[in-house]
Motif scaffolding. Structure first.
Motif, short mmCIF file in Angstrom:
data_model
loop_
_atom_site.label_atom_id
_atom_site.label_comp_id
_atom_site.label_asym_id
_atom_site.label_seq_id
_atom_site.Cartn_x
_atom_site.Cartn_y
_atom_site.Cartn_z
N HIS A 12 0.62 -1.32 -0.03
CA HIS A 12 -0.07 0.08 -0.14
C HIS A 12 0.75 1.17 0.17
CE1 HIS A 12 0.52 -1.98 3.88
NE2 HIS A 12 -0.22 -0.96 4.66
N ASP A 15 1.97 1.74 -3.58
CA ASP A 15 0.91 2.21 -4.20
C ASP A 15 0.52 3.83 -4.12
OD1 ASP A 15 0.50 -0.36 -5.44
OD2 ASP A 15 -1.27 -0.59 -4.00
N ALA A 16 0.88 4.14 -2.91
CA ALA A 16 0.70 5.72 -2.49
C ALA A 16 1.92 6.55 -3.19
CB ALA A 16 0.79 5.87 -1.02
N ARG A 19 1.14 6.49 -7.12
CA ARG A 19 0.38 7.45 -7.50
C ARG A 19 0.53 8.86 -7.34
NH1 ARG A 19 -3.23 9.49 -10.00
NH2 ARG A 19 -5.32 9.86 -9.76
N LEU A 190 -3.25 9.91 0.04
CA LEU A 190 -2.59 8.88 -0.56
C LEU A 190 -2.13 7.71 0.66
CD1 LEU A 190 -0.13 11.15 -2.76
CD2 LEU A 190 -2.03 9.38 -3.72
N SER A 194 -4.85 4.72 0.39
CA SER A 194 -4.04 3.43 -0.25
C SER A 194 -4.19 2.35 0.88
CB SER A 194 -2.41 3.57 -0.49
OG SER A 194 -1.95 4.08 0.69
N ARG A 197 -7.82 0.83 0.58
CA ARG A 197 -8.14 -0.17 -0.42
C ARG A 197 -7.35 -1.49 -0.25
NH1 ARG A 197 -4.45 -0.25 -4.71
NH2 ARG A 197 -5.08 -1.12 -6.59
N ALA A 218 -11.12 5.71 -1.93
CA ALA A 218 -9.97 4.97 -2.31
C ALA A 218 -9.87 4.19 -3.68
CB ALA A 218 -9.89 3.71 -1.20
N PHE A 222 -7.41 5.01 -6.56
CA PHE A 222 -6.19 4.25 -7.18
C PHE A 222 -7.07 3.56 -8.25
CE2 PHE A 222 -4.84 5.50 -2.94
CZ PHE A 222 -3.47 5.60 -3.01
#
Ligand SMILES: N[C@@H](CCC(=O)N[C@@H](CS)C(=O)NCC(=O)O)C(=O)O
Length: 236
Positions: A12, A15-16, A19, A190, A194, A197, A218, A222
């Motif tokens: 996560h 992913d943050a 993004r 973010l 994340s 999600r 979320a 994302f």
């Protein structure tokens, strides 16, 4: 500028940061490590075990918050830490220092009961991971992750009991505008969304999130859910 983001799949915080780079309009290449082995590779390259980490040419930056600040210095707009908004810094810090770990504890506690579900979390990975091999090794991987994250069934149950209070906190931040303006996502969006999600992929957690606006935010921020899911019942 040559930008490389070091990740493990479905992390996560990784992913943050991915993004954040998109929001800044910065093209980058991704270096994906196999989970667990990443701790060794990251220590060698960056000095400590965790992903995400970023290389900007020869400069090395490790950790979400430091990366967000560095990206703001590099490309000021859109600002991840907008000026005069200390509430964003408070929420981002909570997202990093407290809420991130909730997802790790719950994922690995639940995966202890369903190790084969790890195969589902490899969807979208850049690594050539044959599903049969992942399934075969899943019990060992889960046991190692539970040790690394110091989580077990009791921790998972405690985390699940604490979650409604944390969701209330997030709902309040959405209500007062600290997070949730997806026209201008900030570092707290973010960091926190994340985690929301990833949490939604855990069958025992999804019903707790269903009534919160955080889940829709979320998924919108994302671009949809994580590839992977854990059946309900493990943490009951
Ligand atoms: N809170 C830090 C830590 C990130 C973190 O713990 N990442 C996990 C993957 S989600 C990791 O690399 N764990 C390896 C370890 O704990 O040794 C950040 O936001 O950068």
């Amino acid at each position: 500028m040559n930008i490389r983001l070091y990740v493990i799949h479905n992390s996560h915080p990784c992913d943050a940061v991915a993004r954040a780079l998109e929001l800044k309009g910065l093209p980058y290449r991704t270096v994906e490590w196999p989970p667990l082995l990443h701790t060794v590779a990251q220590t060698v390259i960056f000095g400590s075990r965790t992903v995400p980490a970023l290389r900007l040419d020869e400069e090395k930056i490790q950790g979400t918050t430091r990366i967000f600040h560095r990206l703001d210095a590099l490309v000021p707009e859109p600002a991840l830490f907008p000026a005069q908004r200390p509430a964003v810094e408070v929420a981002e810090r909570w997202g990093n220092e407290e809420f991130q770990q909730v997802a790790r504890d719950l994922i690995w506690a639940a995966a202890g009961h369903h190790p084969a579900a790890l195969v589902s979390y490899t969807q979208g990975s850049r690594l050539p991971l044959p599903p049969a091999l992942v399934k075969l090794n899943a019990p060992l991987i889960v046991a190692a992750e539970r040790r690394l994250q110091r989580t077990d069934d009791a921790t998972g149950r405690r985390r699940l009991a604490e979650l409604p209070g944390q969701i209330e906190k997030i709902n309040a931040w959405i209500e007062d505008g600290t997070i949730g303006d997806l026209a201008h996502p900030n570092a707290a969006d973010l960091q926190i969304l994340s985690t929301v999600r990833l949490l939604a992929s855990i069958g025992d957690v999804a019903p707790l999130l269903a009534a919160s606006p955080a889940l829709d935010l979320a998924l919108a921020l994302f671009h949809g859910p994580v590839g992977g899911s854990l059946p309900a019942g493990a943490l009951a």
